[in-house]
Scaffold this motif. Structure first.
Motif, PDB file in Angstrom:
ATOM      1  N   LYS A  34      26.109  33.219  29.030  1.00  0.00           N
ATOM      2  CA  LYS A  34      25.495  32.288  29.988  1.00  0.00           C
ATOM      3  C   LYS A  34      23.993  32.090  29.751  1.00  0.00           C
ATOM      4  O   LYS A  34      23.443  31.058  30.072  1.00  0.00           O
ATOM      5  N   SER A  35      23.332  33.100  29.198  1.00  0.00           N
ATOM      6  CA  SER A  35      21.895  32.933  29.000  1.00  0.00           C
ATOM      7  C   SER A  35      21.612  32.302  27.634  1.00  0.00           C
ATOM      8  O   SER A  35      22.443  32.322  26.741  1.00  0.00           O
ATOM      9  N   ASP A  36      20.446  31.713  27.513  1.00  0.00           N
ATOM     10  CA  ASP A  36      20.030  31.126  26.243  1.00  0.00           C
ATOM     11  C   ASP A  36      18.546  31.388  26.066  1.00  0.00           C
ATOM     12  O   ASP A  36      17.734  30.869  26.824  1.00  0.00           O
ATOM     13  N   SER A  40      18.536  37.140  27.454  1.00  0.00           N
ATOM     14  CA  SER A  40      17.393  36.784  28.290  1.00  0.00           C
ATOM     15  C   SER A  40      17.665  36.930  29.786  1.00  0.00           C
ATOM     16  O   SER A  40      16.786  36.669  30.599  1.00  0.00           O
ATOM     17  N   LYS A  41      18.874  37.362  30.145  1.00  0.00           N
ATOM     18  CA  LYS A  41      19.130  37.703  31.549  1.00  0.00           C
ATOM     19  C   LYS A  41      19.465  39.189  31.701  1.00  0.00           C
ATOM     20  O   LYS A  41      19.844  39.635  32.780  1.00  0.00           O
ATOM     21  N   GLY A 125      24.171  29.683  26.717  1.00  0.00           N
ATOM     22  CA  GLY A 125      23.837  28.742  27.777  1.00  0.00           C
ATOM     23  C   GLY A 125      25.051  28.101  28.420  1.00  0.00           C
ATOM     24  O   GLY A 125      24.955  27.041  29.009  1.00  0.00           O
ATOM     25  N   VAL A 126      26.194  28.745  28.284  1.00  0.00           N
ATOM     26  CA  VAL A 126      27.400  28.231  28.940  1.00  0.00           C
ATOM     27  C   VAL A 126      27.975  29.318  29.846  1.00  0.00           C
ATOM     28  O   VAL A 126      28.266  30.415  29.385  1.00  0.00           O
ATOM     29  N   THR A 127      28.067  29.002  31.125  1.00  0.00           N
ATOM     30  CA  THR A 127      28.569  29.972  32.092  1.00  0.00           C
ATOM     31  C   THR A 127      30.061  29.756  32.305  1.00  0.00           C
ATOM     32  O   THR A 127      30.479  28.680  32.730  1.00  0.00           O
ATOM     33  N   GLU A 274       6.138  42.012  32.589  1.00  0.00           N
ATOM     34  CA  GLU A 274       7.436  41.567  33.110  1.00  0.00           C
ATOM     35  C   GLU A 274       7.901  42.464  34.238  1.00  0.00           C
ATOM     36  O   GLU A 274       7.737  43.676  34.197  1.00  0.00           O
TER      37      GLU A 274
ATOM     38  N   VAL B  60      16.068  36.873  40.558  1.00  0.00           N
ATOM     39  CA  VAL B  60      16.128  37.438  39.214  1.00  0.00           C
ATOM     40  C   VAL B  60      17.570  37.781  38.811  1.00  0.00           C
ATOM     41  O   VAL B  60      17.812  38.421  37.811  1.00  0.00           O
ATOM     42  N   GLU B  61      18.510  37.344  39.646  1.00  0.00           N
ATOM     43  CA  GLU B  61      19.948  37.466  39.351  1.00  0.00           C
ATOM     44  C   GLU B  61      20.410  38.909  39.193  1.00  0.00           C
ATOM     45  O   GLU B  61      21.225  39.215  38.338  1.00  0.00           O
ATOM     46  N   ASN B  78      27.079  32.808  39.375  1.00  0.00           N
ATOM     47  CA  ASN B  78      26.192  32.812  38.216  1.00  0.00           C
ATOM     48  C   ASN B  78      25.435  31.485  38.155  1.00  0.00           C
ATOM     49  O   ASN B  78      25.955  30.460  38.599  1.00  0.00           O
ATOM     50  N   THR B  79      24.239  31.519  37.613  1.00  0.00           N
ATOM     51  CA  THR B  79      23.529  30.262  37.377  1.00  0.00           C
ATOM     52  C   THR B  79      24.295  29.471  36.317  1.00  0.00           C
ATOM     53  O   THR B  79      25.030  30.045  35.514  1.00  0.00           O
ATOM     54  N   LYS B  80      24.094  28.169  36.346  1.00  0.00           N
ATOM     55  CA  LYS B  80      24.805  27.323  35.375  1.00  0.00           C
ATOM     56  C   LYS B  80      23.943  27.085  34.142  1.00  0.00           C
ATOM     57  O   LYS B  80      22.718  27.014  34.236  1.00  0.00           O
ATOM     58  N   GLY B  81      24.626  26.935  33.023  1.00  0.00           N
ATOM     59  CA  GLY B  81      24.043  26.474  31.761  1.00  0.00           C
ATOM     60  C   GLY B  81      22.601  26.862  31.475  1.00  0.00           C
ATOM     61  O   GLY B  81      21.729  26.002  31.461  1.00  0.00           O
ATOM     62  N   ALA B  82      22.362  28.133  31.247  1.00  0.00           N
ATOM     63  CA  ALA B  82      21.054  28.618  30.786  1.00  0.00           C
ATOM     64  C   ALA B  82      19.934  28.445  31.806  1.00  0.00           C
ATOM     65  O   ALA B  82      18.774  28.570  31.468  1.00  0.00           O
ATOM     66  N   HIS B  83      20.284  28.147  33.046  1.00  0.00           N
ATOM     67  CA  HIS B  83      19.252  28.054  34.066  1.00  0.00           C
ATOM     68  C   HIS B  83      18.939  29.435  34.629  1.00  0.00           C
ATOM     69  O   HIS B  83      19.600  30.409  34.325  1.00  0.00           O
ATOM     70  N   GLY B  84      17.904  29.479  35.473  1.00  0.00           N
ATOM     71  CA  GLY B  84      17.562  30.719  36.164  1.00  0.00           C
ATOM     72  C   GLY B  84      16.561  31.559  35.392  1.00  0.00           C
ATOM     73  O   GLY B  84      15.763  31.047  34.600  1.00  0.00           O
ATOM     74  N   ILE B  85      16.627  32.872  35.622  1.00  0.00           N
ATOM     75  CA  ILE B  85      15.641  33.784  35.036  1.00  0.00           C
ATOM     76  C   ILE B  85      15.760  33.849  33.513  1.00  0.00           C
ATOM     77  O   ILE B  85      16.865  33.792  32.969  1.00  0.00           O
ATOM     78  N   LYS B  86      14.617  33.947  32.860  1.00  0.00           N
ATOM     79  CA  LYS B  86      14.599  34.111  31.391  1.00  0.00           C
ATOM     80  C   LYS B  86      13.651  35.260  31.065  1.00  0.00           C
ATOM     81  O   LYS B  86      12.435  35.066  31.071  1.00  0.00           O
ATOM     82  N   TYR B  87      14.205  36.426  30.793  1.00  0.00           N
ATOM     83  CA  TYR B  87      13.365  37.576  30.462  1.00  0.00           C
ATOM     84  C   TYR B  87      12.940  37.536  28.995  1.00  0.00           C
ATOM     85  O   TYR B  87      13.724  37.164  28.117  1.00  0.00           O
TER      86      TYR B  87
END
Lengths: 430, 90
Positions: A34-36, A40-41, A125-127, A274, B60-61, B78-87
């Motif tokens: 889901k992250s991109d 990154s999450k 980037g796909v949930t 962070e 921060v999910e 869950n957030t959709k398509g790469a949205h939300g927090i980015k660490y």
């Protein structure tokens, strides 16, 4: 005919390891994250014990973005005024490097790249919204009305397994299943860290703390790990204690740790780069879901594979090993093209034969030790009074060590049978 | 350091079209404990003049509020398509 042999949900250590193993065996595998970019999450305290990783990526230490190998491991009790620590350094740790501090945003991105290189299709980037089911069998994943089909799905969603929960494969989490981790990363020059922690270049310090001084009886553990040019520092707080307390903000607890007189100097001059938080699996074997079924397996944190006895914290290594074992189970099942529950139950057998499930069974009920007032309040207070008696010279006659110990125990009401039983149970479970 | 300052160092890709967490204000109004305000490490839940205020943008999910709320107000996705927090570090 399915579009993929297997779909893996989640590109953390469990999912990426499963995908690497599957792709290396010429399986057509899709890794959905889901992250991109991947990682990154994701949040982690930060020590990777990498024995399992070497079975899918030999020489991983050479190319993985690891920070420092752990050559000094400490465990410390903090009270308001004191620090009592066991500090272990060994040339044997230097020679056989097994633990490395890592930063997950970097490590997971690298692992996902390794999965891609091995031949997996990686989509970032796909949930995944839910599992696709046909006749009671998991046959793929769904997102935005689109279905991608596969012979089996391996769920590696991490500590908060939404798809598994929403699909009824995992119960809703409760206070006893998780704790809350809150973390900060401070930048400091590499040389400053080396000097401050007495480390040679590349070597690292890792410490777990029992925080015996927190306000209103909140129980939390602390951690501090050195990275190359940063320090990861944070707390893990019991959800049930935080709820009972209901007057302390979780973000104030980390502040009371980082501002402690024996922690603050370690971070001094550091630039806070962070702030992060995540729930942490804490329930052990009691919180585990059923790990397999028709067309699916669950690995890593989603399966509850993490463990802490206060001295040692492990999770990423279990994630890697369980991901590999799930992949091996799929590969074995693909011989007979049978991905039914009956076929995939050998995943459980593989886990039982490995150290993953053996550790879970050995340390059953450990959370009763790690979150007990005995460990969090009595032991730190008792050790503090013992040390003060030992080391504070006040021009008074000294007693023998045993006498001092008994005094310190009695001051903290530890001489009763119940305390002795608690100490016995603690030792047995640890 | 204030929680606002700590959150200010973070990178988000805010999804303006989708709140991945929602609450039911009528439940929050009668809530006896408002544990969410203490549990949430990103200060997304605050009481303003006794009324619960929630903002998903700083989330921060971590997943905490979903189990912290014992009264059924919180819906977590869950957030959709790469949205939300980015660490950057994680």
């Amino acid at each position: 005919m399915s579009e993929f042999d297997a779909i893996v949900i989640g590109a953390g250590p469990a999912g990426a390891s499963a995908a690497i193993r599957l792709a290396s065996s010429k399986k057509n595998v899709l890794l959905v994250e889901k992250s991109d970019p991947p990682g990154s999450k994701n949040v982690s305290g930060g020590v990777l014990w990498g024995n399992g990783l070497s079975t899918i990526i030999p020489d991983w230490e050479k190319s993985a973005p690891v920070e420092r190998f752990v050559d000094t491991k400490s465990v410390a009790f903090l009270t308001q005024d004191s620090k009592i620590a066991i500090d272990f350094s060994s040339r044997k740790l230097q020679q056989k490097k097994t633990g490395y501090t890592v930063l997950r945003a970097k490590l997971d991105q690298w692992l996902a790249r390794k999965a891609k290189e091995a031949g997996a299709m990686v989509i970032n980037g796909v949930t995944v919204e839910k599992l696709h089911m046909e006749n009671g069998k998991v046959t793929g994943v769904e997102q935005g009305g689109d279905v991608i089909t596969s012979d089996a799905v391996i769920l590696c969603e991490g500590a908060n397994p939404r798809v598994a929960i929403d699909s009824g494969l995992h119960k809703r989490l409760s206070d006893n299943d998780v704790a809350l981790g809150v973390k900060e990363v401070f930048h400091l020059p590499e040389n400053t860290i080396n000097e401050r922690f007495h480390l040679k270049s590349g070597a690292g310090f890792a410490c777990e703390y029992v925080l015996g001084y927190l306000q209103n009886g909140v129980e939390a553990g602390g951690f501090l790990y050195t990275n190359k040019d940063s320090i990861s520092v944070g707390i893990v707080v019991s959800m049930s204690h935080l709820r009972e307390n209901n007057s302390t903000h979780s973000y104030d607890l980390i502040e009371s740790f980082t501002s402690h007189p024996y922690i603050a100097p370690l971070l001094e001059g550091g630039d806070m780069q962070e702030y992060s938080a995540h729930i942490v699996q804490e329930g052990g074997i009691g919180s585990m879901p059923k790990l397999y079924g028709n067309g699916y397996m669950i690995a890593g944190d989603s399966a509850g594979f993490s463990f802490s006895n206060g001295l040692v914290l492990q999770g990423m290594n279990y994630a890697i090993d369980s991901g590999i074992l799930a992949a091996d189970t799929f590969i074995a099942a693909s011989d007979g093209k049978d991905y039914s529950e009956n076929s995939l139950k050998s995943y459980q057998d593989r886990l039982e034969a490995s150290y993953v499930m053996k550790d879970m069974r050995t340390f059953k009920g450990i959370e009763n030790v790690t979150w007990s007032p005995f460990v969090h309040k009595k032991i730190p207070a008792m050790l503090e009074s013992l040390m003060l008696n030992l080391f504070m010279e006040e021009g008074k006659p000294k007693r023998h060590m045993t006498g001092m110990l008994l005094d310190a125990m009695s001051e903290n009401d530890m001489l009763k049978t119940s305390s002795i039983m608690e100490a016995y149970r603690m030792m047995r479970r640890m | 350091m204030k929680i606002e300052d700590r959150l200010s160092v973070l990178n988000y890709k805010t999804d303006k079209s989708y709140a991945h967490i929602t609450i039911k204000p009528d439940i929050c109004e009668t809530c006896p404990d408002h544990f969410c305000t203490f549990a949430c490490p990103a200060n997304c839940y605050t009481l303003i003049e006794g009324k619960l205020n929630f903002k998903y943008e700083d989330c921060v999910e971590c997943g905490t509020c979903d189990l912290a709320c014992a009264h059924g107000s919180v819906t977590w996705t869950n957030t959709k398509g790469a949205h939300g927090i980015k660490y950057k570090f994680g």
